[in-house]
Design a protein around this motif. Structure first.
Motif, PDB file in Angstrom:
ATOM      1  N   ASP A 130       0.824  -1.205   0.000  1.00  0.00           N
ATOM      2  CA  ASP A 130       0.000   0.000   0.000  1.00  0.00           C
ATOM      3  C   ASP A 130       0.861   1.261   0.000  1.00  0.00           C
ATOM      4  OD1 ASP A 130      -2.222  -1.608   0.017  1.00  0.00           O
ATOM      5  OD2 ASP A 130      -2.608  -1.367   2.173  1.00  0.00           O
ATOM      6  N   ALA A 131       1.930   1.261   0.815  1.00  0.00           N
ATOM      7  CA  ALA A 131       2.814   2.428   0.877  1.00  0.00           C
ATOM      8  C   ALA A 131       3.497   2.643  -0.474  1.00  0.00           C
ATOM      9  CB  ALA A 131       3.846   2.246   1.983  1.00  0.00           C
ATOM     10  N   ARG A 132       3.914   1.561  -1.107  1.00  0.00           N
ATOM     11  CA  ARG A 132       4.562   1.656  -2.420  1.00  0.00           C
ATOM     12  C   ARG A 132       3.590   2.226  -3.449  1.00  0.00           C
ATOM     13  NH1 ARG A 132       5.333  -3.722  -3.697  1.00  0.00           N
ATOM     14  NH2 ARG A 132       6.778  -3.810  -1.964  1.00  0.00           N
ATOM     15  N   GLN A 133       2.349   1.751  -3.417  1.00  0.00           N
ATOM     16  CA  GLN A 133       1.335   2.248  -4.342  1.00  0.00           C
ATOM     17  C   GLN A 133       1.078   3.737  -4.113  1.00  0.00           C
ATOM     18  OE1 GLN A 133       0.153   0.415  -6.772  1.00  0.00           O
ATOM     19  NE2 GLN A 133      -1.113   2.069  -7.554  1.00  0.00           N
ATOM     20  N   MET A 134       1.024   4.170  -2.860  1.00  0.00           N
ATOM     21  CA  MET A 134       0.803   5.587  -2.571  1.00  0.00           C
ATOM     22  C   MET A 134       1.965   6.441  -3.068  1.00  0.00           C
ATOM     23  SD  MET A 134      -0.939   5.361   1.213  1.00  0.00           S
ATOM     24  CE  MET A 134      -0.850   7.120   1.462  1.00  0.00           C
ATOM     25  N   ARG A 135       3.202   5.941  -2.881  1.00  0.00           N
ATOM     26  CA  ARG A 135       4.364   6.699  -3.378  1.00  0.00           C
ATOM     27  C   ARG A 135       4.322   6.817  -4.900  1.00  0.00           C
ATOM     28  NH1 ARG A 135       7.111   3.437   0.401  1.00  0.00           N
ATOM     29  NH2 ARG A 135       7.933   2.152  -1.289  1.00  0.00           N
ATOM     30  N   ARG A 136       3.952   5.730  -5.564  1.00  0.00           N
ATOM     31  CA  ARG A 136       3.869   5.762  -7.031  1.00  0.00           C
ATOM     32  C   ARG A 136       2.824   6.764  -7.502  1.00  0.00           C
ATOM     33  NH1 ARG A 136       4.022  -0.740  -8.091  1.00  0.00           N
ATOM     34  NH2 ARG A 136       6.280  -0.992  -7.929  1.00  0.00           N
ATOM     35  N   GLU A 137       1.655   6.750  -6.845  1.00  0.00           N
ATOM     36  CA  GLU A 137       0.600   7.698  -7.220  1.00  0.00           C
ATOM     37  C   GLU A 137       1.049   9.131  -6.979  1.00  0.00           C
ATOM     38  OE1 GLU A 137      -3.015   6.704  -5.218  1.00  0.00           O
ATOM     39  OE2 GLU A 137      -3.128   4.726  -6.173  1.00  0.00           O
ATOM     40  N   ALA A 138       1.759   9.355  -5.866  1.00  0.00           N
ATOM     41  CA  ALA A 138       2.243  10.706  -5.574  1.00  0.00           C
ATOM     42  C   ALA A 138       3.237  11.159  -6.648  1.00  0.00           C
ATOM     43  CB  ALA A 138       2.888  10.744  -4.193  1.00  0.00           C
ATOM     44  N   ARG A 139       4.131  10.255  -7.057  1.00  0.00           N
ATOM     45  CA  ARG A 139       5.084  10.619  -8.113  1.00  0.00           C
ATOM     46  C   ARG A 139       4.370  10.898  -9.435  1.00  0.00           C
ATOM     47  NH1 ARG A 139       8.487   6.391  -5.834  1.00  0.00           N
ATOM     48  NH2 ARG A 139       7.746   4.981  -7.456  1.00  0.00           N
ATOM     49  N   ARG A 140       3.375  10.061  -9.754  1.00  0.00           N
ATOM     50  CA  ARG A 140       2.619  10.275 -11.001  1.00  0.00           C
ATOM     51  C   ARG A 140       1.909  11.617 -10.983  1.00  0.00           C
ATOM     52  NH1 ARG A 140       0.250   4.670 -10.507  1.00  0.00           N
ATOM     53  NH2 ARG A 140       1.802   3.382 -11.514  1.00  0.00           N
ATOM     54  N   ASN A 141       1.253  11.915  -9.853  1.00  0.00           N
ATOM     55  CA  ASN A 141       0.534  13.185  -9.745  1.00  0.00           C
ATOM     56  C   ASN A 141       1.489  14.367  -9.850  1.00  0.00           C
ATOM     57  OD1 ASN A 141      -1.872  11.835  -9.469  1.00  0.00           O
ATOM     58  ND2 ASN A 141      -1.868  11.935  -7.236  1.00  0.00           N
ATOM     59  N   ALA A 142       2.632  14.279  -9.181  1.00  0.00           N
ATOM     60  CA  ALA A 142       3.605  15.377  -9.230  1.00  0.00           C
ATOM     61  C   ALA A 142       4.133  15.548 -10.653  1.00  0.00           C
ATOM     62  CB  ALA A 142       4.746  15.108  -8.261  1.00  0.00           C
ATOM     63  N   ARG A 143       4.404  14.443 -11.324  1.00  0.00           N
ATOM     64  CA  ARG A 143       4.901  14.485 -12.702  1.00  0.00           C
ATOM     65  C   ARG A 143       3.846  15.119 -13.618  1.00  0.00           C
ATOM     66  NH1 ARG A 143       7.303   9.559 -12.592  1.00  0.00           N
ATOM     67  NH2 ARG A 143       5.344   8.539 -13.066  1.00  0.00           N
ATOM     68  N   GLN A 144       2.594  14.705 -13.433  1.00  0.00           N
ATOM     69  CA  GLN A 144       1.507  15.245 -14.241  1.00  0.00           C
ATOM     70  C   GLN A 144       1.354  16.744 -14.007  1.00  0.00           C
ATOM     71  OE1 GLN A 144      -0.067  13.451 -16.482  1.00  0.00           O
ATOM     72  NE2 GLN A 144      -1.339  15.173 -17.136  1.00  0.00           N
ATOM     73  N   MET A 145       1.454  17.171 -12.757  1.00  0.00           N
ATOM     74  CA  MET A 145       1.322  18.600 -12.464  1.00  0.00           C
ATOM     75  C   MET A 145       2.465  19.398 -13.089  1.00  0.00           C
ATOM     76  SD  MET A 145      -0.037  18.456  -8.527  1.00  0.00           S
ATOM     77  CE  MET A 145       0.123  20.203  -8.281  1.00  0.00           C
ATOM     78  N   ARG A 146       3.677  18.846 -13.030  1.00  0.00           N
ATOM     79  CA  ARG A 146       4.817  19.538 -13.648  1.00  0.00           C
ATOM     80  C   ARG A 146       4.620  19.657 -15.159  1.00  0.00           C
ATOM     81  NH1 ARG A 146       7.838  16.229 -10.022  1.00  0.00           N
ATOM     82  NH2 ARG A 146       8.385  14.851 -11.763  1.00  0.00           N
ATOM     83  N   ARG A 147       4.114  18.592 -15.772  1.00  0.00           N
ATOM     84  CA  ARG A 147       3.871  18.628 -17.221  1.00  0.00           C
ATOM     85  C   ARG A 147       2.833  19.697 -17.564  1.00  0.00           C
ATOM     86  NH1 ARG A 147       3.348  12.161 -18.010  1.00  0.00           N
ATOM     87  NH2 ARG A 147       5.565  11.692 -18.086  1.00  0.00           N
ATOM     88  N   GLU A 148       1.754  19.700 -16.790  1.00  0.00           N
ATOM     89  CA  GLU A 148       0.710  20.698 -17.057  1.00  0.00           C
ATOM     90  C   GLU A 148       1.232  22.110 -16.837  1.00  0.00           C
ATOM     91  OE1 GLU A 148      -2.545  19.590 -14.571  1.00  0.00           O
ATOM     92  OE2 GLU A 148      -3.030  17.826 -15.788  1.00  0.00           O
TER      93      GLU A 148
END
Length: 129
Positions: free
Chosen positions: A95-113
């Motif tokens: 669960d912790a690994r999944q949350m870290r992955r989602e956080a990285r994806r969201n941060a990456r998406q925000m940077r792209r936008e």
């Protein structure tokens, strides 16, 4: 009279002889367990006045089997507890690994936008007054 020194070997020999002479007296005495194990004089063949006990006391073999079964059950319980603990820890890590992955994806998406927004504003022509 001359005094003679006793060697160490002689002292141990005397000690061994004394122990050997004392041993038969200790062997001849019976312990309490042996005295209880010896059968008593047979009782007269009269009918008993009190009813016989419904469940006799378990024999030594039965008690041993019960102890072994209890140890086995305890081992199985501990084993199950270890397995359950490992599974819980594994799930928590997952669960912790999944949350870290989602956080990285969201941060990456925000940077792209954010980059796209900056580029789009920079490429749009400004109004001239």
């Amino acid at each position: 009279m001359s005094e003679k020194m006793i060697s160490r070997r002689g002292a141990f020999t005397l000690l061994g002889l004394a122990a050997a002479l004392a041993l038969p007296t200790t062997v001849l005495t019976t312990s309490d367990a042996d005295a209880q194990a010896q059968p008593a004089a047979p009782a007269p063949a009269a009918a008993p006045t009190t009813p016989a006990p419904t469940a006799p006391a378990p024999s030594g073999m039965t008690r041993g089997e019960q102890r072994r079964a209890a140890r086995r059950a305890g081992r199985e319980e501990r084993r199950e507890a270890r397995r359950a603990g490992r599974e819980e820890r594994r799930e928590a890590r997952r669960d912790a690994r999944q949350m870290r992955r989602e956080a990285r994806r969201n941060a990456r998406q925000m940077r792209r936008e954010a980059r796209r927004g900056m580029y789009m504003r920079a490429n749009t022509p400004t109004k001239q007054q």
